[in-house]
Design a protein around this motif. Structure first.
Motif, PDB file in Angstrom:
ATOM      1  N   GLU A 184      38.564  49.580  42.805  1.00 47.51           N
ATOM      2  CA  GLU A 184      37.875  48.673  43.718  1.00 47.51           C
ATOM      3  C   GLU A 184      37.714  47.296  43.060  1.00 47.51           C
ATOM      4  O   GLU A 184      37.970  46.264  43.677  1.00 47.51           O
ATOM      5  N   ILE A 203      39.289  43.577  44.340  1.00 50.05           N
ATOM      6  CA  ILE A 203      38.476  42.375  44.568  1.00 50.05           C
ATOM      7  C   ILE A 203      39.003  41.225  43.710  1.00 50.05           C
ATOM      8  O   ILE A 203      39.237  40.113  44.195  1.00 50.05           O
ATOM      9  N   PHE A 217      40.756  38.961  46.399  1.00 50.87           N
ATOM     10  CA  PHE A 217      39.692  38.277  47.137  1.00 50.87           C
ATOM     11  C   PHE A 217      38.877  37.284  46.321  1.00 50.87           C
ATOM     12  O   PHE A 217      38.049  36.578  46.878  1.00 50.87           O
ATOM     13  N   ILE A 233      31.571  35.073  43.876  1.00 46.19           N
ATOM     14  CA  ILE A 233      31.841  36.505  43.709  1.00 46.19           C
ATOM     15  C   ILE A 233      31.549  36.964  42.284  1.00 46.19           C
ATOM     16  O   ILE A 233      31.852  36.253  41.334  1.00 46.19           O
ATOM     17  N   GLY A 234      30.968  38.157  42.133  1.00 43.91           N
ATOM     18  CA  GLY A 234      30.811  38.750  40.810  1.00 43.91           C
ATOM     19  C   GLY A 234      29.397  39.178  40.479  1.00 43.91           C
ATOM     20  O   GLY A 234      29.196  39.998  39.600  1.00 43.91           O
ATOM     21  N   ASP A 235      28.438  38.653  41.182  1.00 51.26           N
ATOM     22  CA  ASP A 235      27.056  39.090  40.926  1.00 51.26           C
ATOM     23  C   ASP A 235      26.595  39.933  42.110  1.00 51.26           C
ATOM     24  O   ASP A 235      27.375  40.247  43.003  1.00 51.26           O
ATOM     25  N   ASP A 236      25.334  40.300  42.121  1.00 49.23           N
ATOM     26  CA  ASP A 236      24.839  41.133  43.219  1.00 49.23           C
ATOM     27  C   ASP A 236      24.695  40.352  44.515  1.00 49.23           C
ATOM     28  O   ASP A 236      24.671  40.939  45.595  1.00 49.23           O
ATOM     29  N   LEU A 285      33.223  39.053  53.112  1.00 48.54           N
ATOM     30  CA  LEU A 285      34.225  39.955  53.693  1.00 48.54           C
ATOM     31  C   LEU A 285      33.882  41.402  53.365  1.00 48.54           C
ATOM     32  O   LEU A 285      33.882  41.786  52.200  1.00 48.54           O
ATOM     33  N   ILE A 332      35.305  45.055  53.898  1.00 44.71           N
ATOM     34  CA  ILE A 332      36.567  45.635  54.339  1.00 44.71           C
ATOM     35  C   ILE A 332      36.645  47.116  53.963  1.00 44.71           C
ATOM     36  O   ILE A 332      36.315  47.504  52.842  1.00 44.71           O
ATOM     37  N   GLY A 351      31.733  36.480  48.692  1.00 43.01           N
ATOM     38  CA  GLY A 351      31.296  37.835  48.392  1.00 43.01           C
ATOM     39  C   GLY A 351      31.776  38.802  49.442  1.00 43.01           C
ATOM     40  O   GLY A 351      32.531  38.424  50.346  1.00 43.01           O
ATOM     41  N   ASP A 398      32.228  43.372  50.422  1.00 41.28           N
ATOM     42  CA  ASP A 398      32.114  44.768  50.046  1.00 41.28           C
ATOM     43  C   ASP A 398      33.462  45.425  50.330  1.00 41.28           C
ATOM     44  O   ASP A 398      34.114  45.083  51.323  1.00 41.28           O
ATOM     45  N   THR A 399      33.883  46.330  49.461  1.00 37.38           N
ATOM     46  CA  THR A 399      35.189  46.957  49.601  1.00 37.38           C
ATOM     47  C   THR A 399      35.020  48.458  49.537  1.00 37.38           C
ATOM     48  O   THR A 399      34.455  48.967  48.568  1.00 37.38           O
TER      49      THR A 399
END
Ligand code: ADP
Ligand code: MG
Length: 310
Positions: free
Chosen positions: A3, A7, A11, A22-25, A83, A85, A115, A117-118
């Motif tokens: 996963e 990302i 993405f 992207i990369g933190d919570d 996003l 997905i 940011g 979720d995958t």
């Protein structure tokens, strides 16, 4: 493929105007002073919104474009997206094409993917889009006034025509295909209309259905002149009326504005190189009447696409 590497590889691209991407919570953004944050989300489900064999590049473009279109309808400038997905498998060729289409659209409109979720599951693409709009200038559905002129941008029914070609396995003219697969969100139009239009909506479920939302929210009716609608179907058959009036997926804007703004709107269309058609006016009582060239009322069975209607 993990996963994390999906990302990373597909993405995670540089973000603009983002405090933390992207990369933190969570991502962090700052809304400029004097602006409001506009937020909307739209989901694309395989088999419902696109044929499962649609080129991934088109799916990516469209997922981003339909979300940006909601910003256009508010008069907002699109800035950030997340996003979510669900993928049946980690297919590098598919992911490559999907992300190429997604980011081609994002870059054209200045949107950063900040940011998401995958997860694994039946193909489902859900985007959340965020944009900014100068405070109190948003174009809403409830702002239409009695006597407003009603306008739409571009051509209506192209996407519905393309769908018909595809469903009957015929080769489809390129301009119709691109309307279906690569809709162009009307961001510049929305921005230009901010202080001019009284109401706006993007046409995703068909003109009658979406104009109907404006009218309902504004407690008004409308009279529409069929001959003034821009489309490329000349034969006045029931089928053609339906494609233009209630075909989905056009992603053009429908808006209302006072007659005093008519020339200004014509000028905006010329500046943007985008056809803007004045197709009627709001009136009382509620309900939409569409008149043909002989002033006869056109009647249709269904009004627009509804996922839960049988
Ligand atoms: P968490 O466990 O906190 O939900 P994730 O492992 O799901 O974090 O995601 C890690 C980071 O990657 C987060 O910043 C998240 O927003 C981002 N992310 C996850 N999936 C996507 C995606 N499909 N597109 C863009 N960013 C994503
Ligand atoms: Mg997560």
């Amino acid at each position: 493929m993990s996963e994390f590497s999906i990302i990373q590889q597909y993405f995670n691209r540089p973000c603009q105007e983002t405090d933390l991407g992207i990369g933190d919570d969570a991502a962090l953004i700052s809304v400029p002073q004097g602006y409001q944050l506009a937020i909307s989300t739209d989901m694309l489900v395989s088999g419902t919104h696109f044929f499962p064999d649609t080129a991934a590049n088109h799916i990516g473009w469209k997922a981003m474009a339909v979300n940006i279109s909601d910003m256009a309808a508010m008069g907002a400038e699109a800035k950030w997206a997340t996003l979510s997905i669900a993928l049946p498998e980690a297919n590098p060729a598919w992911l490559n094409q999907f992300s190429a289409g997604l980011f081609a659209c994002a870059e054209q409109f200045g949107v950063s993917v900040i940011g998401g979720d995958t997860t694994r599951g039946p193909l489902n693409i859900s985007l959340q889009i965020m944009g900014i709009i100068p405070r109190d200038q948003a174009l809403t559905r409830h702002g239409a006034q009695l006597g407003d002129e009603i306008w739409h941008s571009g051509y209506l029914g192209h996407a519905a025509q393309a769908l018909k070609y595809l469903q009957s396995n015929q080769s489809c003219p390129a301009n119709l295909l691109s309307a279906l697969h690569r809709p162009q969100p009307r961001i510049q139009l929305g921005i230009a209309l901010r202080t001019i239009a009284h109401s706006a909506i993007d046409i995703s479920d068909g003109l009658l259905a979406d104009l109907g939302h404006i009218l309902e929210a504004s407690a008004l009716g409308a009279e529409i002149a069929w001959p003034n609608i821009a489309h490329q179907l000349k034969a006045p058959t029931e089928d053609n009326y339906a494609m233009v009036l209630s075909g989905g997926d056009d992603y053009e804007l429908c808006f209302t504005a006072p007659p005093s703004a008519h020339e200004q709107i014509v000028a905006i269309g010329q500046t943007l190189g985008l056809p803007l058609s004045c197709i009627g006016h709001t009136c009382q009582p509620p309900g939409i009447r569409v008149l043909d060239a002989q002033q006869q009322a056109i009647t249709l069975q269904g009004k627009g696409y509804d996922h839960f209607k049988n």
